[in-house]
Design an enzyme around this catalytic site. Sequence first.
Site, PDB file in Angstrom:
ATOM      1  N   ASN A   9       0.866  -1.182   0.000  1.00 11.05           N
ATOM      2  CA  ASN A   9       0.000   0.000   0.000  1.00 11.05           C
ATOM      3  C   ASN A   9       0.903   1.232   0.000  1.00 11.05           C
ATOM      4  OD1 ASN A   9      -1.831   2.042   0.447  1.00 11.05           O
ATOM      5  ND2 ASN A   9      -2.339   1.407   2.554  1.00 11.05           N
ATOM      6  N   TRP A  10       1.016   1.846  -1.174  1.00 10.95           N
ATOM      7  CA  TRP A  10       1.951   2.985  -1.299  1.00 10.95           C
ATOM      8  C   TRP A  10       1.401   4.269  -0.691  1.00 10.95           C
ATOM      9  CZ3 TRP A  10       4.272   2.750  -6.983  1.00 10.95           C
ATOM     10  CH2 TRP A  10       4.959   1.542  -7.129  1.00 10.95           C
ATOM     11  N   LYS A  11       0.114   4.275  -0.359  1.00 13.20           N
ATOM     12  CA  LYS A  11      -0.536   5.482   0.179  1.00 13.20           C
ATOM     13  C   LYS A  11      -0.299   6.669  -0.777  1.00 13.20           C
ATOM     14  CE  LYS A  11      -0.208   3.396   4.670  1.00 13.20           C
ATOM     15  NZ  LYS A  11      -0.166   3.535   6.109  1.00 13.20           N
ATOM     16  N   HIS A  91      -9.638   1.381   4.674  1.00 19.22           N
ATOM     17  CA  HIS A  91      -8.367   1.568   5.380  1.00 19.22           C
ATOM     18  C   HIS A  91      -8.577   2.543   6.538  1.00 19.22           C
ATOM     19  CE1 HIS A  91      -4.267   2.753   6.294  1.00 19.22           C
ATOM     20  NE2 HIS A  91      -3.900   1.624   5.719  1.00 19.22           N
ATOM     21  N   GLU A  93      -6.944   4.941   7.622  1.00 16.45           N
ATOM     22  CA  GLU A  93      -6.709   6.361   7.320  1.00 16.45           C
ATOM     23  C   GLU A  93      -7.939   6.977   6.653  1.00 16.45           C
ATOM     24  OE1 GLU A  93      -2.990   5.703   5.315  1.00 16.45           O
ATOM     25  OE2 GLU A  93      -2.121   5.169   7.248  1.00 16.45           O
ATOM     26  N   GLU A 163      -5.436  -4.603  10.636  1.00 16.40           N
ATOM     27  CA  GLU A 163      -4.412  -3.586  10.842  1.00 16.40           C
ATOM     28  C   GLU A 163      -4.721  -2.797  12.115  1.00 16.40           C
ATOM     29  OE1 GLU A 163      -2.471  -2.392   6.877  1.00 16.40           O
ATOM     30  OE2 GLU A 163      -4.367  -1.337   6.960  1.00 16.40           O
ATOM     31  N   GLY A 169       2.377   2.563  10.749  1.00 18.24           N
ATOM     32  CA  GLY A 169       3.327   3.656  10.554  1.00 18.24           C
ATOM     33  C   GLY A 169       4.031   4.093  11.830  1.00 18.24           C
ATOM     34  N   SER A 208       3.294  -1.807  10.490  1.00 17.81           N
ATOM     35  CA  SER A 208       4.746  -1.894  10.710  1.00 17.81           C
ATOM     36  C   SER A 208       5.284  -3.302  10.458  1.00 17.81           C
ATOM     37  CB  SER A 208       5.110  -1.402  12.109  1.00 17.81           C
ATOM     38  OG  SER A 208       4.737  -0.041  12.267  1.00 17.81           O
ATOM     39  N   GLY A 229       2.812  -1.037   4.286  1.00 15.80           N
ATOM     40  CA  GLY A 229       2.842   0.379   3.939  1.00 15.80           C
ATOM     41  C   GLY A 229       4.274   0.825   3.681  1.00 15.80           C
ATOM     42  N   GLY A 230       4.894   1.417   4.691  1.00  8.91           N
ATOM     43  CA  GLY A 230       6.232   2.010   4.557  1.00  8.91           C
ATOM     44  C   GLY A 230       7.237   1.108   3.841  1.00  8.91           C
TER      45      GLY A 230
HETATM   46  P1  PGA Z   1       2.761   0.493   7.628  1.00 10.70           P
HETATM   47  O1  PGA Z   1       1.311   0.679   6.955  1.00 10.70           O
HETATM   48  O2  PGA Z   1       3.319  -0.818   7.116  1.00 10.70           O
HETATM   49  O3  PGA Z   1       3.547   1.668   7.185  1.00 10.70           O
HETATM   50  O4  PGA Z   1       2.545   0.443   9.114  1.00 10.70           O
HETATM   51  C1  PGA Z   1       0.426  -0.392   6.768  1.00 10.70           C
HETATM   52  C2  PGA Z   1      -0.871   0.085   6.175  1.00 10.70           C
HETATM   53  O5  PGA Z   1      -1.362   1.154   6.573  1.00 10.70           O
HETATM   54  O6  PGA Z   1      -1.448  -0.566   5.287  1.00 10.70           O
END
Ligand code: PGA
Length: 246
Positions: A9-11, A91, A93, A163, A169, A208, A229-230
């Site tokens: 997930n590149w956001k 998600h 966010e 999640e 993050g 994470s 994500g990251g």
């Molecule tokens: P993260 O994000 O790996 O940076 O914690 C995961 C996500 O939000 O899908």
Amino acid sequence: MREKIVAGNWKMNPNAKDADRLWSAINEQNYGNVNVMVFPPSIYLRSWEAQQNKVALGAQDVYHEKNGAFTGEISAEMLASMGVNYSLVGHSERRTILNESDLEIRKKIDALLQNKLKVILCCGEPLAVRQDQKHKSFVEGQIESALSHLGEKEIKSITIAYEPIWAIGTGETAKPEQAQEMHSTIRKKINQLFGVESENISIIYGGSCKPNNAADLFAQPDIDGGLIGGASLNENDFYKITDSFS
Ligand code: PGA
């Protein structure tokens, strides 16, 4: 056998030049029997869909209406017509920063299924809910609200991403036992709603997830991969995570 999935997930990252480079680098690898998928910002989907790729493409979000005066939105039909196979829905966010409601999430799932797209439904509790020991019922509620109206056939197109919000993050990952407990809770909830089909539904972990903790997480019996994500913004880290199944 449940499908093993690693999804990036590149956001809202990165710029076009870096995105092209990262996409090419990710497609140079072989991933064996792991279903690897990338969710870039939707603006990049069009330039990549026509290529023959090793990695599936998904959208980070979709709007539930078919078409019309909805400035800024993208429909499921548009995604399908570009050869996109998957979309994230719900998600955290989007739920928290963009105030997405349970009803909206259900409508998005319906629009995607009507257009034959597969859904990665995200769920997970905030820190305060976990501290209150209400994390199981909170996530069960999210699952019930998003999926209970579906039929046995439709549930086959759903993957769940658990999640915990406190792990996204932050660098603080759920311990493998904590994640396993929640994945097992989610599977039981799906079993209650859909019976045996729950055994075939992949439930992936996000929050994470990194090269140094992926193997311990993926070794748990109810963890079928990760939503990254990251670490998905670095092709080497992402590859190492896809290579973490025992
Ligand atoms: P993260 O994000 O790996 O940076 O914690 C995961 C996500 O939000 O899908």
